[in-house]
Write an enzyme that holds these catalytic residues in place. Structure first.
Site, PDB file in Angstrom:
ATOM      1  N   LEU A  36     -81.546 -24.776 108.574  1.00 57.66           N
ATOM      2  CA  LEU A  36     -80.566 -25.189 109.577  1.00 57.66           C
ATOM      3  C   LEU A  36     -79.227 -25.542 108.949  1.00 57.66           C
ATOM      4  O   LEU A  36     -78.181 -25.396 109.574  1.00 57.66           O
ATOM      5  CB  LEU A  36     -81.090 -26.389 110.365  1.00 57.66           C
ATOM      6  CG  LEU A  36     -82.372 -26.175 111.176  1.00 57.66           C
ATOM      7  CD1 LEU A  36     -82.850 -27.503 111.767  1.00 57.66           C
ATOM      8  CD2 LEU A  36     -82.131 -25.162 112.287  1.00 57.66           C
ATOM      9  N   TYR A  41     -76.811 -31.170  97.503  1.00 52.22           N
ATOM     10  CA  TYR A  41     -78.066 -31.701  96.964  1.00 52.22           C
ATOM     11  C   TYR A  41     -79.156 -31.843  98.026  1.00 52.22           C
ATOM     12  O   TYR A  41     -80.180 -32.486  97.788  1.00 52.22           O
ATOM     13  CB  TYR A  41     -77.832 -33.052  96.265  1.00 52.22           C
ATOM     14  CG  TYR A  41     -77.175 -34.107  97.127  1.00 52.22           C
ATOM     15  CD1 TYR A  41     -77.924 -34.945  97.927  1.00 52.22           C
ATOM     16  CD2 TYR A  41     -75.791 -34.268  97.135  1.00 52.22           C
ATOM     17  CE1 TYR A  41     -77.337 -35.915  98.709  1.00 52.22           C
ATOM     18  CE2 TYR A  41     -75.184 -35.230  97.911  1.00 52.22           C
ATOM     19  CZ  TYR A  41     -75.955 -36.051  98.697  1.00 52.22           C
ATOM     20  OH  TYR A  41     -75.360 -37.011  99.471  1.00 52.22           O
ATOM     21  N   VAL A  44     -81.664 -28.678 105.141  1.00 49.90           N
ATOM     22  CA  VAL A  44     -82.452 -29.037 106.324  1.00 49.90           C
ATOM     23  C   VAL A  44     -83.111 -27.774 106.853  1.00 49.90           C
ATOM     24  O   VAL A  44     -82.442 -26.752 107.055  1.00 49.90           O
ATOM     25  CB  VAL A  44     -81.576 -29.679 107.416  1.00 49.90           C
ATOM     26  CG1 VAL A  44     -82.436 -30.034 108.633  1.00 49.90           C
ATOM     27  CG2 VAL A  44     -80.869 -30.916 106.894  1.00 49.90           C
ATOM     28  N   LYS A  63     -85.494 -32.651 106.332  1.00 46.54           N
ATOM     29  CA  LYS A  63     -84.404 -32.803 105.370  1.00 46.54           C
ATOM     30  C   LYS A  63     -85.012 -32.946 103.978  1.00 46.54           C
ATOM     31  O   LYS A  63     -85.875 -33.799 103.748  1.00 46.54           O
ATOM     32  CB  LYS A  63     -83.565 -34.033 105.709  1.00 46.54           C
ATOM     33  CG  LYS A  63     -82.346 -34.229 104.816  1.00 46.54           C
ATOM     34  CD  LYS A  63     -81.518 -35.425 105.290  1.00 46.54           C
ATOM     35  CE  LYS A  63     -80.280 -35.620 104.434  1.00 46.54           C
ATOM     36  NZ  LYS A  63     -79.459 -36.780 104.901  1.00 46.54           N
ATOM     37  N   ASP A 157     -70.400 -43.823 110.472  1.00 44.17           N
ATOM     38  CA  ASP A 157     -69.956 -42.428 110.400  1.00 44.17           C
ATOM     39  C   ASP A 157     -70.175 -41.725 111.738  1.00 44.17           C
ATOM     40  O   ASP A 157     -70.612 -40.580 111.788  1.00 44.17           O
ATOM     41  CB  ASP A 157     -70.702 -41.691 109.281  1.00 44.17           C
ATOM     42  CG  ASP A 157     -70.059 -40.353 108.931  1.00 44.17           C
ATOM     43  OD1 ASP A 157     -68.864 -40.171 109.226  1.00 44.17           O
ATOM     44  OD2 ASP A 157     -70.761 -39.484 108.367  1.00 44.17           O
TER      45      ASP A 157
END
Length: 293
Positions: A36, A41, A44, A63, A157
Protein backbone atom coordinates in the site's frame (compact mmCIF):
# COMPACT_ATOMS: atom_id res chain seq x y z
CA UNK A 1 18.26 -25.02 7.18
CA UNK A 2 20.12 -23.81 4.07
CA UNK A 3 23.57 -24.96 2.83
CA UNK A 4 25.77 -22.00 1.85
CA UNK A 5 29.04 -22.64 0.00
CA UNK A 6 31.97 -20.21 -0.13
CA UNK A 7 35.73 -20.41 -0.54
CA UNK A 8 35.88 -21.26 3.14
CA UNK A 9 33.73 -24.37 2.66
CA UNK A 10 30.08 -25.23 3.18
CA UNK A 11 28.12 -24.25 6.24
CA UNK A 12 24.51 -24.44 7.31
CA UNK A 13 22.41 -21.42 8.35
CA UNK A 14 18.86 -21.23 9.57
CA UNK A 15 16.39 -19.82 7.07
CA UNK A 16 14.54 -18.36 10.06
CA UNK A 17 16.66 -15.24 9.62
CA UNK A 18 16.06 -14.83 5.89
CA UNK A 19 12.37 -15.67 5.68
CA UNK A 20 10.35 -13.27 3.59
CA UNK A 21 7.65 -11.05 5.05
CA UNK A 22 5.15 -13.17 3.12
CA UNK A 23 6.32 -16.37 4.86
CA UNK A 24 6.54 -14.80 8.31
CA UNK A 25 3.05 -13.33 8.07
CA UNK A 26 1.66 -16.50 6.49
CA UNK A 27 2.71 -18.51 9.54
CA UNK A 28 0.59 -16.19 11.69
CA UNK A 29 -2.58 -16.46 9.60
CA UNK A 30 -2.04 -13.59 7.15
CA UNK A 31 -2.64 -13.78 3.41
CA UNK A 32 -0.60 -10.89 2.02
CA UNK A 33 -2.05 -9.02 -0.94
CA UNK A 34 -0.09 -5.96 -2.11
CA UNK A 35 2.06 -3.05 -0.98
CA UNK A 36 0.00 0.00 0.00
CA UNK A 37 2.91 2.32 0.69
CA UNK A 38 6.64 2.41 1.28
CA UNK A 39 9.11 4.69 3.07
CA UNK A 40 12.82 4.74 3.81
CA UNK A 41 12.55 2.28 6.70
CA UNK A 42 9.01 0.91 6.58
CA UNK A 43 6.37 -0.40 4.24
CA UNK A 44 2.67 -1.11 4.54
CA UNK A 45 1.05 -4.19 3.02
CA UNK A 46 -2.58 -5.11 2.55
CA UNK A 47 -3.57 -8.52 3.90
CA UNK A 48 -6.41 -10.75 4.99
CA UNK A 49 -5.99 -11.98 8.55
CA UNK A 50 -7.66 -14.87 10.28
CA UNK A 51 -7.70 -14.02 13.96
CA UNK A 52 -6.45 -16.75 16.31
CA UNK A 53 -9.34 -18.95 17.42
CA UNK A 54 -11.68 -17.57 14.77
CA UNK A 55 -12.75 -18.66 11.31
CA UNK A 56 -13.53 -15.10 10.29
CA UNK A 57 -11.07 -13.05 8.25
CA UNK A 58 -10.59 -9.30 8.42
CA UNK A 59 -8.93 -6.97 5.93
CA UNK A 60 -5.94 -5.31 7.56
CA UNK A 61 -2.92 -3.15 6.81
CA UNK A 62 0.39 -4.51 8.09
CA UNK A 63 3.07 -1.92 8.79
CA UNK A 64 6.56 -3.42 8.68
CA UNK A 65 9.42 -1.45 10.26
CA UNK A 66 13.02 -2.37 9.53
CA UNK A 67 15.14 -1.72 12.62
CA UNK A 68 18.33 -1.86 10.56
CA UNK A 69 17.42 1.21 8.49
CA UNK A 70 15.22 3.12 10.96
CA UNK A 71 16.81 6.21 12.59
CA UNK A 72 17.98 5.70 16.15
CA UNK A 73 15.86 8.64 17.32
CA UNK A 74 12.78 6.88 15.96
CA UNK A 75 13.64 3.58 17.66
CA UNK A 76 14.52 5.17 21.01
CA UNK A 77 11.81 7.82 21.29
CA UNK A 78 9.06 7.93 18.68
CA UNK A 79 8.40 4.22 18.18
CA UNK A 80 7.96 3.43 21.91
CA UNK A 81 5.51 6.34 22.17
CA UNK A 82 3.58 5.19 19.11
CA UNK A 83 3.42 1.62 20.39
CA UNK A 84 2.22 2.65 23.85
CA UNK A 85 -0.44 4.94 22.40
CA UNK A 86 -1.74 2.38 19.89
CA UNK A 87 -2.11 -0.27 22.57
CA UNK A 88 -4.61 1.75 24.63
CA UNK A 89 -6.81 3.21 21.88
CA UNK A 90 -10.31 1.88 21.17
CA UNK A 91 -12.68 4.25 19.36
CA UNK A 92 -14.74 3.98 16.19
CA UNK A 93 -13.07 7.04 14.65
CA UNK A 94 -9.49 6.02 15.44
CA UNK A 95 -7.53 3.34 13.58
CA UNK A 96 -7.25 0.25 15.76
CA UNK A 97 -4.18 -1.90 16.24
CA UNK A 98 -4.98 -5.63 16.23
CA UNK A 99 -1.57 -7.25 16.63
CA UNK A 100 2.10 -6.45 17.09
CA UNK A 101 5.14 -8.75 16.99
CA UNK A 102 8.83 -8.77 16.13
CA UNK A 103 10.81 -11.16 13.96
CA UNK A 104 14.52 -10.73 13.47
CA UNK A 105 15.21 -7.06 12.72
CA UNK A 106 11.62 -6.22 11.83
CA UNK A 107 8.56 -5.04 13.72
CA UNK A 108 5.12 -6.01 12.37
CA UNK A 109 2.08 -3.93 13.32
CA UNK A 110 -1.39 -5.05 12.22
CA UNK A 111 -3.79 -2.16 11.77
CA UNK A 112 -7.42 -1.76 10.86
CA UNK A 113 -7.71 -1.16 7.09
CA UNK A 114 -9.53 1.90 5.74
CA UNK A 115 -10.31 0.81 2.20
CA UNK A 116 -11.11 4.18 0.60
CA UNK A 117 -7.77 5.88 1.15
CA UNK A 118 -7.09 9.23 2.77
CA UNK A 119 -9.00 12.49 2.89
CA UNK A 120 -6.47 14.41 0.82
CA UNK A 121 -6.84 12.05 -2.15
CA UNK A 122 -10.61 12.22 -1.77
CA UNK A 123 -10.74 16.04 -1.83
CA UNK A 124 -8.28 16.21 -4.73
CA UNK A 125 -10.48 13.80 -6.68
CA UNK A 126 -13.87 15.28 -5.78
CA UNK A 127 -13.10 18.95 -5.15
CA UNK A 128 -14.89 20.99 -2.49
CA UNK A 129 -17.09 18.82 -0.30
CA UNK A 130 -20.72 19.70 0.33
CA UNK A 131 -21.70 21.30 3.60
CA UNK A 132 -23.37 18.04 4.65
CA UNK A 133 -20.38 15.85 3.85
CA UNK A 134 -17.88 18.20 5.49
CA UNK A 135 -20.13 18.34 8.56
CA UNK A 136 -20.28 14.54 8.83
CA UNK A 137 -16.54 14.03 8.45
CA UNK A 138 -15.59 16.89 10.75
CA UNK A 139 -17.99 15.73 13.47
CA UNK A 140 -16.39 12.28 13.37
CA UNK A 141 -12.91 13.81 13.48
CA UNK A 142 -13.84 15.89 16.52
CA UNK A 143 -15.27 12.81 18.23
CA UNK A 144 -12.02 10.95 17.57
CA UNK A 145 -9.86 13.81 18.84
CA UNK A 146 -12.10 14.26 21.89
CA UNK A 147 -11.53 10.59 22.72
CA UNK A 148 -7.75 10.90 22.24
CA UNK A 149 -7.53 13.96 24.45
CA UNK A 150 -9.66 12.25 27.12
CA UNK A 151 -6.88 9.64 27.22
CA UNK A 152 -4.23 12.42 27.33
CA UNK A 153 -3.09 11.39 23.84
CA UNK A 154 -1.92 14.26 21.64
CA UNK A 155 -1.64 13.40 17.94
CA UNK A 156 0.66 16.27 16.84
CA UNK A 157 0.41 15.42 13.13
CA UNK A 158 -3.23 15.81 12.18
CA UNK A 159 -3.56 16.43 8.45
CA UNK A 160 -5.68 15.23 5.54
CA UNK A 161 -3.21 12.44 4.73
CA UNK A 162 -3.68 11.03 8.24
CA UNK A 163 -7.47 11.02 8.08
CA UNK A 164 -8.68 7.83 6.40
CA UNK A 165 -12.03 6.83 4.91
CA UNK A 166 -13.55 3.40 5.47
CA UNK A 167 -15.68 1.37 3.07
CA UNK A 168 -18.82 2.48 4.93
CA UNK A 169 -17.82 6.16 4.59
CA UNK A 170 -16.61 6.79 8.12
CA UNK A 171 -13.55 8.70 9.31
CA UNK A 172 -10.56 7.05 10.99
CA UNK A 173 -7.70 9.08 12.48
CA UNK A 174 -4.40 7.36 11.72
CA UNK A 175 -0.59 7.58 11.92
CA UNK A 176 0.48 8.10 15.51
CA UNK A 177 4.19 8.37 14.76
CA UNK A 178 4.48 11.76 16.50
CA UNK A 179 1.84 11.13 19.17
CA UNK A 180 2.61 11.22 22.84
CA UNK A 181 0.80 11.01 26.15
CA UNK A 182 0.65 14.45 27.78
CA UNK A 183 -1.15 15.60 30.92
CA UNK A 184 -3.11 18.86 30.79
CA UNK A 185 -0.25 20.68 32.51
CA UNK A 186 2.46 19.32 30.18
CA UNK A 187 4.11 21.61 27.66
CA UNK A 188 5.68 20.43 24.40
CA UNK A 189 8.78 22.03 22.93
CA UNK A 190 9.18 19.78 19.88
CA UNK A 191 8.12 20.80 16.39
CA UNK A 192 6.18 17.89 14.93
CA UNK A 193 4.07 17.34 11.86
CA UNK A 194 3.61 19.41 8.72
CA UNK A 195 4.15 23.18 8.66
CA UNK A 196 1.00 23.78 6.60
CA UNK A 197 -1.12 22.34 9.43
CA UNK A 198 0.93 23.65 12.37
CA UNK A 199 -0.26 26.31 14.81
CA UNK A 200 1.59 29.67 14.96
CA UNK A 201 3.16 28.94 18.35
CA UNK A 202 4.52 25.63 17.04
CA UNK A 203 6.07 27.31 13.97
CA UNK A 204 7.55 30.08 16.14
CA UNK A 205 9.23 27.57 18.44
CA UNK A 206 7.24 28.65 21.49
CA UNK A 207 6.46 25.91 24.08
CA UNK A 208 2.85 24.90 23.50
CA UNK A 209 -0.06 22.85 24.81
CA UNK A 210 -0.44 19.74 22.70
CA UNK A 211 -4.24 19.81 22.66
CA UNK A 212 -4.41 23.34 21.23
CA UNK A 213 -2.05 22.39 18.41
CA UNK A 214 -4.32 19.47 17.47
CA UNK A 215 -7.34 21.82 17.40
CA UNK A 216 -5.57 24.23 15.04
CA UNK A 217 -4.83 21.35 12.68
CA UNK A 218 -8.52 20.39 12.72
CA UNK A 219 -9.34 23.93 11.59
CA UNK A 220 -6.97 23.64 8.63
CA UNK A 221 -8.57 20.32 7.65
CA UNK A 222 -12.07 21.84 7.87
CA UNK A 223 -11.01 24.69 5.58
CA UNK A 224 -9.55 22.24 3.04
CA UNK A 225 -12.67 20.05 2.97
CA UNK A 226 -15.03 22.87 2.01
CA UNK A 227 -12.63 24.98 -0.06
CA UNK A 228 -10.39 22.35 -1.71
CA UNK A 229 -7.39 24.60 -1.06
CA UNK A 230 -4.98 25.44 1.74
CA UNK A 231 -5.84 28.35 4.05
CA UNK A 232 -2.23 29.59 4.13
CA UNK A 233 0.57 29.79 1.61
CA UNK A 234 3.07 27.11 2.59
CA UNK A 235 5.97 28.02 0.28
CA UNK A 236 7.94 29.46 3.20
CA UNK A 237 7.71 29.78 6.96
CA UNK A 238 7.46 33.58 6.82
CA UNK A 239 4.52 33.43 4.37
CA UNK A 240 2.64 30.93 6.54
CA UNK A 241 3.09 33.09 9.65
CA UNK A 242 2.07 36.26 7.80
CA UNK A 243 -1.06 34.57 6.43
CA UNK A 244 -1.93 33.18 9.87
CA UNK A 245 -1.98 36.74 11.28
CA UNK A 246 -4.38 37.93 8.57
CA UNK A 247 -8.10 37.31 8.12
CA UNK A 248 -8.87 34.09 6.29
CA UNK A 249 -9.44 34.36 2.56
CA UNK A 250 -12.31 32.04 1.69
CA UNK A 251 -12.60 31.21 -2.03
CA UNK A 252 -16.18 31.40 -3.34
CA UNK A 253 -17.31 32.74 0.00
CA UNK A 254 -20.83 33.24 -1.30
CA UNK A 255 -21.17 29.44 -1.58
CA UNK A 256 -20.14 28.87 2.04
CA UNK A 257 -22.47 29.21 4.99
CA UNK A 258 -21.86 32.05 7.45
CA UNK A 259 -21.84 29.52 10.30
CA UNK A 260 -19.10 27.53 8.58
CA UNK A 261 -16.92 30.60 7.94
CA UNK A 262 -17.37 31.78 11.53
CA UNK A 263 -16.37 28.38 12.94
CA UNK A 264 -13.24 28.04 10.82
CA UNK A 265 -12.18 31.62 11.58
CA UNK A 266 -12.69 30.99 15.31
CA UNK A 267 -10.51 27.87 15.25
CA UNK A 268 -7.74 29.50 13.22
CA UNK A 269 -7.25 32.53 15.48
CA UNK A 270 -3.62 33.63 15.68
CA UNK A 271 -4.16 34.70 19.30
CA UNK A 272 -4.24 31.45 21.24
CA UNK A 273 -6.33 33.03 24.02
CA UNK A 274 -9.08 33.88 21.54
CA UNK A 275 -8.91 30.55 19.72
CA UNK A 276 -11.73 28.02 20.05
CA UNK A 277 -11.23 24.92 22.16
CA UNK A 278 -12.78 21.57 21.32
CA UNK A 279 -15.77 22.22 23.60
CA UNK A 280 -16.45 25.51 21.78
CA UNK A 281 -16.26 23.76 18.42
CA UNK A 282 -18.67 20.99 19.34
CA UNK A 283 -21.23 23.49 20.67
CA UNK A 284 -21.01 25.83 17.67
CA UNK A 285 -24.16 26.32 15.58
CA UNK A 286 -22.56 24.79 12.48
CA UNK A 287 -21.96 21.60 14.45
CA UNK A 288 -25.26 21.38 16.33
CA UNK A 289 -27.75 22.45 13.66
CA UNK A 290 -28.75 20.17 10.79
CA UNK A 291 -26.54 21.14 7.83
CA UNK A 292 -28.04 22.01 4.50
CA UNK A 293 -26.57 23.08 1.19
Amino acid sequence: VLNVTSKYGTRQISTHFISSDHDILGERGYKVDRILGEGSYSRVKSALWKKPGSQDTVQVAVKIINRMTAPQDFLDKFWPRERDVMQIMDHKNVIRMYDIFSHGNKIYITLERAARGDLLDYVQLKGSLSNQEAHKYFTEMCNGVKYLHSKNIIHRDLKCENVLLTANNSIKIADFGFARIMADSDISRTFCGSAAYAAPEVLRGIPYEGATSDIWSLGVILFIMACASMPFRDTSLSKILNDQKSDLNFPDKQKLSKRYCHLVSSILKYDIKARYRLTDIMHHDWMTLTPCD
